[in-house]
Design a protein around this motif. Structure first.
Motif, PDB file in Angstrom:
ATOM      1  N   ILE A 129       0.840  -1.209   0.000  1.00  0.00           N
ATOM      2  CA  ILE A 129       0.000   0.000   0.000  1.00  0.00           C
ATOM      3  C   ILE A 129       0.872   1.256   0.000  1.00  0.00           C
ATOM      4  N   LYS A 130       1.945   1.221   0.784  1.00  0.00           N
ATOM      5  CA  LYS A 130       2.856   2.373   0.841  1.00  0.00           C
ATOM      6  C   LYS A 130       3.489   2.650  -0.514  1.00  0.00           C
ATOM      7  N   ILE A 131       3.806   1.576  -1.204  1.00  0.00           N
ATOM      8  CA  ILE A 131       4.435   1.742  -2.511  1.00  0.00           C
ATOM      9  C   ILE A 131       3.452   2.350  -3.502  1.00  0.00           C
ATOM     10  N   LEU A 132       2.204   1.930  -3.410  1.00  0.00           N
ATOM     11  CA  LEU A 132       1.168   2.529  -4.257  1.00  0.00           C
ATOM     12  C   LEU A 132       1.100   4.034  -4.031  1.00  0.00           C
ATOM     13  N   GLN A 133       1.161   4.429  -2.758  1.00  0.00           N
ATOM     14  CA  GLN A 133       1.080   5.853  -2.425  1.00  0.00           C
ATOM     15  C   GLN A 133       2.333   6.584  -2.882  1.00  0.00           C
ATOM     16  N   ASP A 137       3.456  -8.939  -0.506  1.00  0.00           N
ATOM     17  CA  ASP A 137       2.531  -8.190  -1.352  1.00  0.00           C
ATOM     18  C   ASP A 137       3.071  -8.206  -2.787  1.00  0.00           C
ATOM     19  N   LEU A 138       2.170  -8.037  -3.706  1.00  0.00           N
ATOM     20  CA  LEU A 138       2.520  -8.079  -5.125  1.00  0.00           C
ATOM     21  C   LEU A 138       1.709  -7.005  -5.856  1.00  0.00           C
ATOM     22  N   ILE A 139       2.357  -6.285  -6.749  1.00  0.00           N
ATOM     23  CA  ILE A 139       1.651  -5.251  -7.515  1.00  0.00           C
ATOM     24  C   ILE A 139       1.910  -5.451  -9.000  1.00  0.00           C
TER      25      ILE A 139
END
Ligand code: ZN
Length: 154
Positions: free
Chosen positions: A27-31, A57-59
């Motif tokens: 989630i932090k990486i998304l932000q 986690d995987l994006i």
């Protein structure tokens, strides 16, 4: 293990797959990259079982390729993450994540007495790593912070 990775990668046609992100960091990486404001399709897997990490986690981001600077920022949050570039369902490039020596602008100094707050200067940290432990040293007040404190203070 190999099969599992292959399946996850094959799901997008063109774009980037960021894998092996520590659980709760996705989630932090998304932000960080403002990904939620992009118009591309993003698939997120949170708390997926992972042999090495326990959970990960995987994006997956369609039609977006991370540049080197973004990969270095990513390394601050998830040094063990892997970034695969996908074209026509195939991995065409694996980005090596390297911690940057310096990071500017992205984070504020957690020290409220630091002169960087009162002055029109860009925040700047020197990145240091000892094994798994990453610390950031403020260029101005020279205090040393663990990565987690700085990244959560943003
Ligand atoms: Zn400072």
């Amino acid at each position: 293990m190999v099969k599992e990775t292959k399946l996850q990668v094959e799901a997008i046609r063109n774009g980037s797959v960021i894998d092996h992100i520590p659980a709760n960091v996705g989630i932090k990486i998304l932000q960080l990259f403002n990904m939620h404001n992009m118009n591309e399709r993003i698939t997120i897997g949170l708390n997926l079982p992972s042999g090495a990490l326990g959970h990960k986690d995987l994006i997956k981001i369609e039609n977006i390729y991370l540049n080197k600077e973004q990969a270095n920022q990513l390394a601050l949050y998830a040094p063990q993450a892997t970034v695969n570039q996908i074209e026509e369902y195939r991995v065409t490039n694996k980005l090596a994540l390297a911690l940057p020596d310096n990071i500017k602008r992205v984070f504020e100094c957690p020290n409220s007495n630091c002169i960087s707050h009162g002055e029109p200067v860009e925040s700047q940290f020197h990145v240091q790593q000892r094994q798994e432990h990453v610390t950031l040293k403020c260029h101005y007040c020279e205090k040393v912070f663990s990565r987690d404190i700085v990244t959560e203070h943003k």
